[in-house]
Design an enzyme around this catalytic site. Structure first.
Site, PDB file in Angstrom:
ATOM      1  N   SER A 182      43.163  40.073  45.204  1.00  0.00           N
ATOM      2  CA  SER A 182      41.719  40.002  44.963  1.00  0.00           C
ATOM      3  C   SER A 182      41.064  38.830  45.685  1.00  0.00           C
ATOM      4  CB  SER A 182      41.449  39.900  43.459  1.00  0.00           C
ATOM      5  OG  SER A 182      41.976  38.700  42.937  1.00  0.00           O
ATOM      6  N   LYS A 191      35.871  36.937  35.864  1.00  0.00           N
ATOM      7  CA  LYS A 191      35.680  36.113  37.065  1.00  0.00           C
ATOM      8  C   LYS A 191      34.222  35.682  37.204  1.00  0.00           C
ATOM      9  CE  LYS A 191      39.578  38.122  39.571  1.00  0.00           C
ATOM     10  NZ  LYS A 191      40.021  38.966  40.679  1.00  0.00           N
TER      11      LYS A 191
END
Length: 801
Positions: free
Chosen positions: A652, A695
């Site tokens: 990611s 996040k």
């Protein structure tokens, strides 16, 4: 800039309370089945309906999905439509006492058979004394005894007369022994008188004694034979009368169970044994010795029935849950009782196991509990393969027994085993135990999420209402129910789905009940749900607070203002005890002329996992495809997660690493107030990642602690739009224009947001437009590829280039 951030309405899907068709969850019905588990329930019903061997069921799914309760409810409903299982009893085996016989009856008939045998035994005990007290019996017995006594008396009288003729007397020596002694005038001579007798007389008397002793011996033998014959006649009378009485008692019982082959055979065996034991019963009836009384108890004990499984009150097939699946809990055991210096047992000490109780139905076991118990898994497999349950101890299985015990007859096994476990347990068993797949052919896989449809949302609220009723909790009002549905989507990490980990959601309802009670409300409101969620995050958030504290104190370097070349804020997710939170990470890159390799410092330090290594290698493919037109790349790039000292995995951060490298090559600074997360393929397309909400919120919290501004935000892949279920404070900040979330398709779009420059599309000739970011990258790479002229330098007395 042409790229715009997302509107606040796209960051969180909110349930409208006014659209819910109820005022409180108190009015909602009970759930029909588990939420969103149609596939698993189809598999469960298929396995439960398969009669062939091997179609046992392994229910997989994470903890908290409610799989045990759902499966138990479903099987109980199914079992209610099935016939009740048989009763099971063990009885004495008269042919082989160490091998008790098993009898099976229709549900409820076992208890009736036990009661009938008890009634028979009680009647037998009552009939025996009366049987030998009748006038007819006494007369017949007295006649036989009188005949024997008359014969014996006449025999001894004849011997006395013969002895008297020869001057001898028949005397009794004790203990039933007789002998002849010299006599005179009817009196036995003393020793002195006998010695005073002339020797010739003594010799004559001695000769007569020898003759009479021989006659006495023959007479005693005749009388003993007569006595034995008399006793046999008496016993024959006893047997005749006893058999007649026993047949009268046993006939109704035998006729009643004439249609049950095993039970009828057992009743006939009881009759034959009772007839054979008639002498003992006679002794009991006469109340002779205490020892015989004790033996009498043993006689009637053999006619008892040990009913180990009684399904008389069952409304269908059994559904048994076994919490501690030890060997004895599975297959039963044989208990022993101490007697003097040893231990004894018999058929009445046989105890059933779960396989007996569940026979004809379903047995539910936790897989890990089963494997933690010594020999339990092998014992269960052996029973399933043989399709019978045999009671044996661990010592018997290991062939280490030193105790004489009984061996109960094995029973046919017709049971459906349902194991519960995590998916990895199922796959490990399939991999390492070749027999497992043949015994458990059906997997019912429970999911942790379900589509956020009206049906699934309704089922979820039905379940919560049922839990509230069961646990005595307050019910939710419409706002509280709507807030709970939103939280279910947030836990699922997907705006289009809801979490079906019912345990976690039920805990939120319980905690909301607590806060509603503190405020004196009769219903759980949206504020109570929000407070419960916030309190739970606070209780689990010590590690999160510590990480953010390190950032705020500048111990961990994270810039949220300004711009720097070769430096990008990536986003990571940390997890501790089931609580996940996001933390930004500084990603830096350095470049120099080289051979086109991208050096992953995390890989060299052996911190990188395989997914992370793959992501970095993809960057090389992208760089070659985008910029190495007509010539190889002449750059060496290194990329690293700064201040990272543990394992890193996942791809990611690929977008952040790529932009950090490109920023370093172009020497163009990137905005530090915007963080980025996303995977990248070799064509520069941004691919979805996990933990998008955590996040975004992690970077938001860092920026909020330093003071939010319009220059703060996060870039995510556009494919992650469906994942967004952000906290309400993040949504409000976006609504106020103090934070931005960008959902982008390509790395070029991310470059534009982070640098403020247009990325620039490659033209047919391989060049990029002037003033574009990619043109700067291309020019720098061409510059790296130019040959370098090395000039000599005089240093420390040496010429160096």
């Amino acid at each position: 800039m042409s790229i715009k951030p997302l509107g606040a309405e796209k960051l969180r899907r909110v349930t409208d309370p006014t659209q819910l068709p109820f005022k409180t969850t108190d009015t909602l019905p009970e759930p029909v089945g588990p939420v969103g588990q149609d596939r698993a329930m189809r598999a469960l019903h298929f396995g439960a309906g398969m009669a062939q061997a091997g179609y046992n069921i392994f229910v997989t799914g994470p903890t908290g999905t409610g799989k045990r309760a759902a499966v138990s409810r479903a099987l109980k409903r199914l079992a209610a439509s099935m016939p009740a299982a048989q009763d099971i009893a063990y009885v004495h085996n008269f042919a082989a006492p160490h091998r008790p016989c098993a009898l099976r009856f229709a549900a409820g008939e076992g208890a009736k058979f036990r009661a009938a045998m008890q009634e028979f035994t009680d009647s037998l005990k009552g009939a025996m004394p009366k049987l030998f007290e009748g006038d007819d019996y006494r007369q017949r017995r007295a006649a036989l005894e009188e005949e024997f006594h008359v014969t014996a008396e006449s025999t001894f009288e004849l011997l006395r007369k013969q002895a008297d003729i020869h001057g001898l007397a028949l005397v009794e020596r004790g203990e039933g022994a007789f002998d002849f002694r010299p006599s005179r005038d009817g009196l036995v001579l003393s020793e002195d008188e006998y010695r005073a007798t002339p020797k010739a007389e003594r010799d004559r008397l001695l000769g007569r004694v020898r003759e009479l002793r021989a006659a006495l011996e023959k007479a005693v033998e005749r009388l003993e034979r007569l006595r034995q014959a008399t006793l046999e006649h008496v016993s024959q009378i006893d047997r005749e009368m006893g058999e007649h009485a026993l047949r009268a008692l046993a006939a109704p019982l035998s006729q009643r169970y004439a249609g049950h082959r095993e039970a009828h055979a057992y009743i006939e065996a009881v009759f034959r044994d009772a007839v054979a034991q008639i002498d003992l019963l006679q002794a009991v009836a006469r109340g002779e010795t205490d020892e015989r009384s004790r033996r009498e108890g043993g006689v009637f004990h053999r006619y008892e029935v040990n009913l180990i499984v009684d399904n008389g009150g069952a409304g269908g097939a059994p559904v048994v849950t076994l919490g501690l699946p030890s060997v004895t809990s599975l297959i039963g055991k044989i208990e022993h009782v101490p007697v003097l210096m040893t231990v004894v047992t018999d058929f009445m000490f046989i105890k059933p196991g779960a396989l007996h109780c569940a026979n004809g139905g379903f047995l539910l076991i936790d897989a890990m509990d089963l494997f933690r118990q010594e020999l339990s898994w092998e014992t269960l497999k052996r029973a399933l393969k043989a399709r019978q349950v045999k009671i044996e101890s661990v010592a018997d299985i290991l062939d280490r027994t030193q105790t004489v015990t009984i061996q109960p007859e094995p029973l046919p096994l017709d049971v459906k085993i349902v194991l519960f476990g995590e998916p990895w347990v199922y796959h490990r068993l399939c991999q390492f135990d070749p027999e497992f797949a043949d015994l458990f052919k059906v997997q019912a896989d429970f999911s942790t999420t379900a589509l956020r449809t009206e049906e699934n949302c309704a089922d979820l609220l039905f379940t919560m209402a049922s839990i509230a009723r069961t646990d005595g909790l307050k019910h939710l009002d419409t706002a509280g129910a709507a807030r709970l549905l939103d939280e279910a989507s947030r836990q699922a990490g997907d705006a289009e789905k809801v979490s079906v980990r019912l345990g976690r959601l039920a805990d939120i309802v319980r905690e909301g009940d607590h806060y509603a009670a503190l405020d004196g409300r009769s219903l759980i409101s949206a504020a109570d749900i929000a407070r419960a969620v916030a309190a739970r995050d606070d209780r689990s958030g010590r590690l999160k607070a510590l990480e953010h504290e390190l950032i705020q104190r500048r111990i961990v370097f994270i810039d949220t203002d300004g711009a720097r070349a070769g430096q990008v804020n990536g986003l990571t997710v940390l997890s501790a005890a089931g609580f996940a939170f996001g933390v930004p990470a500084r990603i830096t890159a350095r470049v120099a002329p080289g051979d086109g390799r991208v050096i992953d410092i995390e890989r060299l330090a052996r911190f990188a996992g395989p997914s992370h290594v793959k992501g970095v290698q993809i960057l090389s493919g992208y760089l070659n495809g985008a910029y190495a037109i007509g010539r190889p790349l002449s750059v060496s790039a290194s990329v690293a997660f700064e201040q990272s000292y543990g394992a890193i995995d996942g791809d990611s951060a690929a977008a952040a690493e790529l932009i950090a490298i490109l920023s370093a090559i172009a020497d163009v600074p990137t905005r530090q107030g915007i963080a980025i997360t996303g995977s990248v393929n070799q064509h520069g397309e941004m691919q979805p990642i996990g933990g998008a909400n955590e996040k975004i919120e992690g970077f938001f919290d860092v920026c909020a602690a330093r003071g939010l501004g319009r220059h703060h935000g996060v870039i995510i892949p556009k494919a992650n739009l469906v994942s967004l279920m952000l906290r309400e404070d993040v949504v409000q900040a976006v609504r106020d224009g103090r934070f931005a979330v960008y959902a982008l398709d390509t790395v070029d779009e991310a470059i534009e947001v982070l640098t403020g420059m247009p990325a620039g599309s490659r033209r047919r000739d391989g060049t990029f437009p002037r003033g574009s970011f990619n043109r700067l990258v291309r020019e720098r790479l061409i510059d790296f590829a130019r040959p370098r002229v090395l000039k000599p330098v005089h240093l420390d007395g040496w010429w160096r280039f």
